[in-house]
Enzyme design. Sequence first.
Site, PDB file in Angstrom:
ATOM      1  N   TYR A 243       0.807  -1.134   0.220  1.00 39.53           N
ATOM      2  CA  TYR A 243      -0.089   0.057   0.041  1.00 39.53           C
ATOM      3  C   TYR A 243       0.906   1.382   0.107  1.00 39.53           C
ATOM      4  O   TYR A 243       1.631   1.722   0.936  1.00 39.53           O
ATOM      5  CB  TYR A 243      -1.059   0.120   1.275  1.00 39.53           C
ATOM      6  CG  TYR A 243      -1.865  -1.238   1.355  1.00 39.53           C
ATOM      7  CD1 TYR A 243      -2.041  -1.910   0.243  1.00 39.53           C
ATOM      8  CD2 TYR A 243      -2.485  -1.470   2.490  1.00 39.53           C
ATOM      9  CE1 TYR A 243      -3.014  -3.108   0.294  1.00 39.53           C
ATOM     10  CE2 TYR A 243      -3.348  -2.604   2.596  1.00 39.53           C
ATOM     11  CZ  TYR A 243      -3.723  -3.408   1.514  1.00 39.53           C
ATOM     12  OH  TYR A 243      -4.185  -4.564   1.695  1.00 39.53           O
TER      13      TYR A 243
ATOM     14  N   HIS B 108       0.009 -12.335   1.711  1.00 35.47           N
ATOM     15  CA  HIS B 108      -0.834 -11.361   0.678  1.00 35.47           C
ATOM     16  C   HIS B 108      -0.635 -11.908  -0.790  1.00 35.47           C
ATOM     17  O   HIS B 108       0.367 -11.827  -1.404  1.00 35.47           O
ATOM     18  CB  HIS B 108       0.058  -9.896   0.732  1.00 35.47           C
ATOM     19  CG  HIS B 108      -0.900  -8.967   0.371  1.00 35.47           C
ATOM     20  ND1 HIS B 108      -0.310  -7.709   0.445  1.00 35.47           N
ATOM     21  CD2 HIS B 108      -2.199  -8.858   0.044  1.00 35.47           C
ATOM     22  CE1 HIS B 108      -1.315  -6.851  -0.082  1.00 35.47           C
ATOM     23  NE2 HIS B 108      -2.308  -7.424  -0.183  1.00 35.47           N
TER      24      HIS B 108
END
Length: 342
Positions: free
Chosen positions: A62, A150
């Site tokens: 992010y 992830h």
Amino acid sequence: MHQTPPLPRTALGSGEVTVSALSFGAAGIGNLFAPVDTAQAAGAVHAAWDAGVRYFDTAPHYGLGLSEQRLGEALRTRPRHEYTISTKVGRLLQPVTGSGPGTGDDLANGFAVPATHRRVWDFSAEGVRRSIDASLRRTGLDRIDIVYLHDPDDHPQQAFHQAYPELERLRAEGVVGAIGVGMNQTAMLTRFVQETDVDVVLCAGRYTLLDQSALTDLLPEAAARGKSVVVGGVFNSGLLADPRPGARYDYATAPAHLLERALRLKAVAARHGVPLRAAALRFPFGSPAVASVLVGTRCAAEVRDAAAMLAHPVPDDMWAEMRAERLLPAEVPVPKEPRPCA
């Protein structure tokens, strides 16, 4: 600023790590799609705290670490034992040689930040430890409570046979409190629930008012095995927050048939005095496996709205009408009582 009591918290799996019913998704403060200034990012985190949120989720992906930096800075003065933070492993950030002004941006990956680093997939045991060490440096915190693998979609062998065993070791050592996997699909998440000892899985977009595919495999398996599910993407990228022409569904423009379905859901909810956002946020709690809904927010107003929507009363008659209108299958469980969020 008025501060509400902490929201209800649920322990993940059979462990001691807890998450609040509403959780803060920090991709937005990593400049997802558009810039967010430092003060606005901090304001979003502080508004979440004031609303009773005590679970915050981030990732190196992010904003090339910007989300982790901002989240850690905003939480640094809060009592560490009062909140839970999660991050993710699987993408290492490597500096780009000669990076600096004029070297381009990261918008191709969805983030309005300078392209100072590149992401390198790495689900090796060493990569897991390196990633966690880097996350600790970026956040400036003393520990990470939950670590997720992830998006290991294209790396199943390494994820199952290297990264996951390393997470188990780190949990046994007390380096992390809980371990899990975060993905936008259910098949591999279900396999992790069946074949490993994860505490929690983060499932994005697959258990919403428009997509209940998680109910075919993941949610029943998690419930049967005592594992927890955090549900993200409850608005399916925005369509269930504001159904209108041009709204996004799963990161692309919503097709006409889904827009029409979302508008019908909105109309049913409105007849019962319920904003569609409130129905979308409450819906996942019909499953006993769901511990929290994760909402990505980028400013204080969005945080306050999410908290208000989750606390909004949702009558049983609304769910009954959605079933009668065949907008929800009869077998889909729905919340029977308003979740005590206020």
